[in-house]
Design an enzyme around this catalytic site. Structure first.
Site, PDB file in Angstrom:
ATOM      1  N   HIS A 290      -3.748   7.991   4.931  1.00 22.55           N
ATOM      2  CA  HIS A 290      -2.511   7.194   4.997  1.00 22.55           C
ATOM      3  C   HIS A 290      -1.729   7.496   6.275  1.00 22.55           C
ATOM      4  O   HIS A 290      -1.137   6.604   6.868  1.00 22.55           O
ATOM      5  CB  HIS A 290      -1.644   7.483   3.769  1.00 22.55           C
ATOM      6  CG  HIS A 290      -1.380   8.944   3.559  1.00 22.55           C
ATOM      7  ND1 HIS A 290      -2.380   9.816   3.164  1.00 22.55           N
ATOM      8  CD2 HIS A 290      -0.257   9.694   3.722  1.00 22.55           C
ATOM      9  CE1 HIS A 290      -1.865  11.047   3.075  1.00 22.55           C
ATOM     10  NE2 HIS A 290      -0.580  10.992   3.419  1.00 22.55           N
TER      11      HIS A 290
ATOM     12  N   CYS B 265      -5.752  10.995  11.364  1.00 25.11           N
ATOM     13  CA  CYS B 265      -4.870  11.445  10.285  1.00 25.11           C
ATOM     14  C   CYS B 265      -3.548  11.809  10.950  1.00 25.11           C
ATOM     15  O   CYS B 265      -3.269  11.347  12.059  1.00 25.11           O
ATOM     16  CB  CYS B 265      -5.490  12.584   9.483  1.00 25.11           C
ATOM     17  SG  CYS B 265      -5.783  14.124  10.367  1.00 25.11           S
ATOM     18  N   GLY B 266      -2.730  12.599  10.283  1.00 22.74           N
ATOM     19  CA  GLY B 266      -1.438  12.930  10.877  1.00 22.74           C
ATOM     20  C   GLY B 266      -1.592  13.713  12.169  1.00 22.74           C
ATOM     21  O   GLY B 266      -0.945  13.410  13.177  1.00 22.74           O
ATOM     22  N   THR B 267      -2.455  14.705  12.142  1.00 22.82           N
ATOM     23  CA  THR B 267      -2.666  15.563  13.320  1.00 22.82           C
ATOM     24  C   THR B 267      -4.053  15.441  13.943  1.00 22.82           C
ATOM     25  O   THR B 267      -4.253  15.899  15.064  1.00 22.82           O
ATOM     26  CB  THR B 267      -2.492  17.040  12.923  1.00 22.82           C
ATOM     27  OG1 THR B 267      -3.475  17.336  11.909  1.00 22.82           O
ATOM     28  CG2 THR B 267      -1.097  17.314  12.382  1.00 22.82           C
ATOM     29  N   GLY B 268      -4.996  14.925  13.191  1.00 21.93           N
ATOM     30  CA  GLY B 268      -6.403  14.931  13.604  1.00 21.93           C
ATOM     31  C   GLY B 268      -7.100  16.220  13.219  1.00 21.93           C
ATOM     32  O   GLY B 268      -8.342  16.315  13.262  1.00 21.93           O
TER      33      GLY B 268
ATOM     34  N   GLY C   3      -7.145  18.063  10.195  1.00 27.80           N
ATOM     35  CA  GLY C   3      -7.878  18.070   8.925  1.00 27.80           C
ATOM     36  C   GLY C   3      -9.158  17.250   9.013  1.00 27.80           C
ATOM     37  O   GLY C   3     -10.208  17.641   8.464  1.00 27.80           O
ATOM     38  N   MET C   4      -9.079  16.139   9.723  1.00 27.23           N
ATOM     39  CA  MET C   4     -10.271  15.299   9.903  1.00 27.23           C
ATOM     40  C   MET C   4     -11.355  16.061  10.650  1.00 27.23           C
ATOM     41  O   MET C   4     -12.537  16.028  10.279  1.00 27.23           O
ATOM     42  CB  MET C   4      -9.911  14.020  10.664  1.00 27.23           C
ATOM     43  CG  MET C   4      -9.103  13.021   9.866  1.00 27.23           C
ATOM     44  SD  MET C   4     -10.051  12.393   8.454  1.00 27.23           S
ATOM     45  CE  MET C   4      -9.076  10.936   8.027  1.00 27.23           C
TER      46      MET C   4
ATOM     47  N   HIS D  52     -19.516  18.041  27.903  1.00 28.76           N
ATOM     48  CA  HIS D  52     -20.001  19.399  27.621  1.00 28.76           C
ATOM     49  C   HIS D  52     -20.427  19.586  26.169  1.00 28.76           C
ATOM     50  O   HIS D  52     -21.354  20.334  25.896  1.00 28.76           O
ATOM     51  CB  HIS D  52     -18.911  20.424  27.951  1.00 28.76           C
ATOM     52  CG  HIS D  52     -18.693  20.613  29.420  1.00 28.76           C
ATOM     53  ND1 HIS D  52     -18.125  21.746  29.956  1.00 28.76           N
ATOM     54  CD2 HIS D  52     -18.965  19.798  30.471  1.00 28.76           C
ATOM     55  CE1 HIS D  52     -18.061  21.636  31.286  1.00 28.76           C
ATOM     56  NE2 HIS D  52     -18.557  20.448  31.619  1.00 28.76           N
TER      57      HIS D  52
ATOM     58  N   ARG E 149     -27.504  23.282  30.495  1.00 26.46           N
ATOM     59  CA  ARG E 149     -27.029  24.478  29.786  1.00 26.46           C
ATOM     60  C   ARG E 149     -26.212  24.105  28.555  1.00 26.46           C
ATOM     61  O   ARG E 149     -26.175  24.861  27.576  1.00 26.46           O
ATOM     62  CB  ARG E 149     -26.200  25.358  30.727  1.00 26.46           C
ATOM     63  CG  ARG E 149     -24.874  24.748  31.159  1.00 26.46           C
ATOM     64  CD  ARG E 149     -24.216  25.584  32.258  1.00 26.46           C
ATOM     65  NE  ARG E 149     -22.872  25.120  32.593  1.00 26.46           N
ATOM     66  CZ  ARG E 149     -22.615  24.071  33.366  1.00 26.46           C
ATOM     67  NH1 ARG E 149     -23.603  23.355  33.861  1.00 26.46           N
ATOM     68  NH2 ARG E 149     -21.365  23.721  33.644  1.00 26.46           N
ATOM     69  N   HIS E 150     -25.591  22.921  28.591  1.00 25.81           N
ATOM     70  CA  HIS E 150     -24.761  22.504  27.451  1.00 25.81           C
ATOM     71  C   HIS E 150     -25.625  22.184  26.228  1.00 25.81           C
ATOM     72  O   HIS E 150     -25.200  22.377  25.100  1.00 25.81           O
ATOM     73  CB  HIS E 150     -23.914  21.289  27.825  1.00 25.81           C
ATOM     74  CG  HIS E 150     -23.017  21.545  29.002  1.00 25.81           C
ATOM     75  ND1 HIS E 150     -22.024  22.495  28.982  1.00 25.81           N
ATOM     76  CD2 HIS E 150     -22.987  21.003  30.251  1.00 25.81           C
ATOM     77  CE1 HIS E 150     -21.413  22.527  30.158  1.00 25.81           C
ATOM     78  NE2 HIS E 150     -21.985  21.626  30.946  1.00 25.81           N
TER      79      HIS E 150
END
Ligand code: RB5
Length: 161
Positions: free
Chosen positions: A22, A78-81, A83-84, A111, A145-146
């Site tokens: 939401h 999401c609100g902050t990204g 938790g996702m 990278h 290397r990545h």
């Protein structure tokens, strides 16, 4: 799938699975529009309104779509990204990154070969979010290397049950 013919260089192609809770619904809606403008096929797995829901449910749905190959890329809001990203990274095969600056957005493709981008609606405005999405899509994985580091990372994936 075609890339944009004007605006930022966006070479990535393939379907993008998108999801939000939401708190990220309005940002997801904005970025679905941006993806359509860039010529991407969008697989919108919800949420479909701002009714309260739990971010892990959407993160798992998008993560599984990417890990299974049903989608080439994932986008989670999401609100902050946070938790996702925490949830999506528990799906074997997913490399999710939450970013709020363009340098990191591009570098996480170059990278880390991030296949899921997580953004926070309470952190970034719509304009910056569009830039972050374009920067992420524009980054090309550098391999070398990545790749070895990513191989080590995926050795930590839990075995399939
Ligand atoms: C929802 O209130 C919020 O906790 C969620 O969207 C997300 O920010 C969690 O990481």
């Amino acid at each position: 799938m075609s890339a944009a013919t004007s605006g930022p260089f966006v070479p990535a192609s393939g379907a993008v699975a998108v999801g939000s809770d939401h708190a990220g619904f309005h940002l997801k809606t904005e970025l679905v529009g941006a993806l359509h403008e860039l010529g991407f096929t969008v697989l919108d797995l919800g949420a479909h309104d701002t009714s309260r829901c739990d971010y892990p449910d959407l993160a798992v749905a998008v993560g599984q779509a990417v890990a299974s190959g049903r989608a080439a890329w994932g986008l989670l809001c999401c609100g902050t990204g946070v938790g996702m990203s925490m949830t999506a990274n528990r799906v074997p095969g997913v490399r999710a990154a939450v970013v709020s600056d363009s340098f990191s957005a591009r570098a996480t493709r170059q990278h880390n070969d991030a296949n899921v981008l997580c953004l926070g609606e309470r952190v970034v405005g719509f304009g910056l979010a569009r830039e972050l999405l374009a920067a992420w899509l524009s980054g090309a994985f550098e391999g070398g290397r990545h790749q070895g580091r990513i191989d080590k990372l995926h050795r930590l994936d839990a075995p399939a049950a």
